[in-house]
Design an enzyme around this catalytic site. Structure first.
Site, short mmCIF file in Angstrom:
data_model
loop_
_atom_site.label_atom_id
_atom_site.label_comp_id
_atom_site.label_asym_id
_atom_site.label_seq_id
_atom_site.Cartn_x
_atom_site.Cartn_y
_atom_site.Cartn_z
CG PHE A 1 -8.06 17.97 54.15
CD1 PHE A 1 -7.33 18.66 55.09
CD2 PHE A 1 -7.94 16.67 54.07
CE1 PHE A 1 -6.95 18.04 55.97
CE2 PHE A 1 -7.45 15.97 54.97
CZ PHE A 1 -6.60 16.50 56.07
CG ASP B 1 -11.06 28.16 53.41
OD1 ASP B 1 -11.54 28.87 52.40
OD2 ASP B 1 -10.83 27.02 53.27
#
Length: 809
Positions: A503, A619
């Protein structure tokens, strides 16, 4: 069998399940006669005849004695070394038969229709209990049918440990004795369904474990049956005093072993002495009951608990017996403190009443009564002697009511009253504040939920995105201004940087109200974008569980997109088990590792089954597992997560997201994801936690390039599975069976085909129970099946970052 059997010959039961003949244990020169499962590796002989008198040489003969009809074993000099020793045979016209259940019986051929054997091996067990076999006693004569351990693995002669049945009238228990009388383990009282001291035992334990009596009411015995009699199974008492269950895995062609009891230090008899309670996961494991203190503080602090605890104060009835009665004696009467989840003490007395209040009153009126319990299936039990062999369970157990003196109750009342006043005042204050707060919200609108609202200047794109969040179900999530985030992180100072993932970077921040937070800042170079950001905000704001990280709010400012989480002081799991560039591995104890595994499984179960939405995370990896100050695990990073609706169980995507080493084969190769793809990731994490090595960078050796999953699977097949455990933990381990069970669960989760993997509910059940588990098949991405250059074996980059597309960028 109505003729002799010589060494080298065998007798096979009807159906071919069992075999009877001569054998020698590995490493032994002696010859014995025994019974075992036919056609399977003989790792355990179920019954041995001549345990104390082995034959020397291979010239033994087993035959029917012509004079008295007994079955007799003779050596090469025709000297009897073992016999059935039936004295009441009316004729010598007898035969010996090995039944389909593995029972060797001696029958009178003239009375075959009576179906009552003259003698049977099931009434004379060695160390092993087969289905339908029994252990127990004759209530008239006191004669016991018991299991007695072998001396060691090479010597079937009588060992140190044996079983015994006690308290046959009402409160039946099974003991494991060390020697003739020293108690090694106690099962706890039988409640007509299970033993109180074996919390994993249920009414379906072993498919039917029962306490039975014969037609005359003279024999009392335990026996178990299995639904599938084609299955090969047995239970035995080993030479160290442990009861082991063995089951044959027909698919994998090997025996599976499960340690039944005792499992930990607290299972051993009276570990903590009188009035001491033991709990396996505590440190130290022993503590005194409420109202009691160590008899010797010095010994107790040194870990010597054998002398136990003593009462701090006299009971009211004792004070009245030694002094004049006062007007407030009635107000100072003794009370009972309930303690839940207990293995009830030894030496209980049964009280004939089915009324719980009468049970309590009867104990209260008796000054020598120290505790009572009222148990379904038993009724009222009281204890008038020292409370011995107490254990506290994490799951199961019964409620024990311990007698306390009035002086201790008064202290508890004073403390309770103070706490009540404080709690009441605090709750009142919170209600007032909340009322004012809600009134302000109504007047000022959603943008002013907290004093850190968004900035007024926004790009049109940012405003559109913000509007999509502040409408509908996600509108209750606070929106922070970018200035607030800059102040909290000291303008994103590198000293406040906690780490970086797919991210983007993560910073520690302190809000104006002093609250510590973790702030994820979307990197412009990240493959994750608006959809992932929006996905995480809308999903995680609707989920509440102790094992999921809490999202406090978010921020959108021009091109900046940030997520504000609760701060986890211990950061992420990967730091603890793998270390980092600036931090060596922190040695986690096995109890800490198991707690993390269990918490992670429960968090995943919430996502898949128990929340309002069925969420597939997609994930899961160690860096996405955060740890709070108490080392409780919390699942984070829901940017890739997907919602399943209705009865949906599987989905497909052309945009594969995940991390190498954690992605299931069907997802990495075909884009198919489901609950089972998360289970695969969980299995990888579980194995990594146990061995402290990364799956995506592990190499067994240059000559044997096994990956981590292969390595675990190979050790399992070789019977060396404990070698998989991190050596830093292995030296202080006291629960090896729990480690073995966890590794097996991990291997079951990473099987190549999704259909073979357990679902999440089954995973939690397998971790928290003692049921027999199946053998695992080869893991996905087996290095023995695929070359490292095979693109299907490594669909994404070999680093620890999340990728959001198979294609390069």
């Amino acid at each position: 069998m109505n003729q002799q059997v010589v060494d080298g010959e065998t007798v096979v039961s009807a159906g071919g399940t069992f075999e009877f003949g001569f054998f020698s244990p590995d490493g032994s020169q002696g010859r014995y006669v025994g019974i075992w499962y036919k056609g399977l590796p003989v790792e355990k002989v179920a019954w041995v005849a001549n345990r104390e008198r082995p034959l020397i040489g291979s010239h033994g003969v087993l035959m029917i004695n012509a004079s008295d009809g007994n079955l007799v074993l003779v050596d090469d000099k025709n000297v009897p070394v073992w016999s059935t020793q039936v004295s009441s045979t009316s004729s010598n016209n007898t035969i010996a038969v090995l039944t389909a259940q593995g029972n060797l019986v001696l029958l009178d051929q003239n009375k075959l229709n009576e179906s009552v054997p003259l003698w049977e091996s099931f009434n004379h067990p060695s160390d092993t209990l087969l289905p339908r076999m029994k252990i127990g006693m004759n209530t008239i004569t006191g004669e016991q049918i018991v299991l007695t351990s072998w001396k060691d693995d090479k010597n079937p002669s009588l060992g140190s440990f044996s079983t015994a049945l006690v308290d046959p009238q009402e409160l039946v228990q099974v003991l494991i004795l060390n020697g003739s009388s020293k108690k090694h383990f106690r099962s706890g009282q039988w409640n007509r369904r299970s033993f109180i001291g074996v919390p994993s035992m249920t009414k379906d334990y072993h498919n039917g474990f029962q306490l039975l009596t014969d037609s005359k009411g003279e024999e009392l015995y335990f026996s178990y049956a299995i639904l599938n009699y084609s299955a090969s199974t047995l239970v035995y008492l080993d030479s160290s005093g442990v009861i082991i269950q063995m089951d044959w895995d027909a698919e994998e062609k090997k025996w599976l072993r499960l340690q039944v009891v005792p499992k930990g230090q607290c299972d051993l008899y009276n570990t903590c002495g009188t009035f001491g309670s033991c709990k396996n996961n505590d440190s130290p494991v022993c503590k005194c009951l409420k109202g009691y203190e160590p008899k010797s503080i010095d010994e107790w602090n040194e870990g010597n608990w054998t002398n136990g605890c003593v009462r701090r104060a006299q009971f009211q009835c004792e004070e009245m017996a030694t002094g004049p009665k006062s007007d407030d004696d009635e107000r100072k009467r003794d009370v009972f403190l309930p303690v839940s989840g207990m293995k009830l003490p030894d030496f209980s007395h049964y009280l004939l009443t089915w009324d719980k209040m009468e049970c309590e009153n009867s104990c209260l009126k008796n000054c020598s009564c120290l505790a009572y319990a009222y148990v379904d299936g038993i009724g009222c039990m009281i204890w008038g002697e020292n409370l011995i062999d107490l254990q506290e369970f994490s799951h199961g157990g019964e409620q024990l009511y311990i007698r306390l003196a009035h002086s201790q109750l008064d202290k508890r009342r004073q403390i309770g009253a103070r706490i009540a006043i404080i709690v009441s005042a605090t709750v009142g204050l919170i209600l007032i504040v909340c009322t004012i707060y809600l009134l302000k919200i109504r007047k000022r609108g959603i943008g002013s939920l907290i004093p850190f609202c968004i900035a007024s200047k926004q790009s049109s794109a940012a405003n559109l995105l913000l509007n999509s969040f502040t409408q509908g179900s996600s509108s209750e999530l606070p929106v922070f201004s970018f200035k607030c985030i800059e102040n909290a992180t000291k303008n994103f100072c590198t000293r406040n940087k906690l780490g970086e993932g797919g991210f983007g970077p993560v910073y520690k921040g302190v809000l104006a109200n002093g609250q510590e937070v973790a702030i994820k800042r979307l990197s412009r170079s990240s493959g994750q974008g608006i959809e992932e950001f929006k996905n995480e905000v809308t999903l995680i704001s609707r989920l509440q569980h102790r094992n999921l990280v809490k999202l406090i709010g978010f921020c959108i400012h021009e091109e900046e997109k940030l997520l504000i989480y609760e701060y986890m002081s211990n950061r992420s799991l990967d730091i603890f088990i793998f270390g980092s560039r600036s931090n060596d591995k922190v040695a986690l104890s096995w109890n800490q590792r198991y707690s993390i595994i269990e918490g992670l499984a429960r968090g995943l179960l919430y996502l898949h089954r128990d929340s309002r939405l069925k969420i597939i995370h997609r994930d899961l990896k160690t860096s996405n597992i955060l740890l709070d100050e108490d080392m409780n695990p919390k699942i984070s990073d829901f940017g890739m997560a997907r919602i399943f609706g209705g009865n949906q169980t599987i989905a497909n995507t052309n945009r594969i997201a995940g991390t190498y080493g954690y992605m299931s084969p069907e997802y990495a190769i075909q884009g198919i994801f489901s609950e089972k793809s998360d289970v695969f990731s969980f299995g990888v994490i579980l194995l990594e936690i146990i061995c402290s090595k990364r799956n995506n960078s592990y190499s067994h050796s240059k000559d044997d390039p096994l990956n981590l999953l292969d390595h675990a699977w190979q050790l399992w097949n070789e019977g060396k599975i404990l070698e998989f455990l991190d050596p830093k933990v292995a030296g202080s381990l006291d629960t090896p069976t729990q480690v073995v069970r966890c590794i097996l669960v991990g291997l079951l989760c990473v099987q190549e085909h999704a259909n073979y993997r357990p679902n999440t509910a089954t995973v939690v059940s397998m971790l928290c129970s003692d049921t027999v588990l199946p053998s695992p098949k080869r893991p996905g991405y087996s290095s023995k099946d695929r070359s490292p250059d095979d693109p299907s074996s490594s669909p994404c980059s070999r680093n620890s970052f999340t990728i959001s597309n198979v294609e390069g960028r």
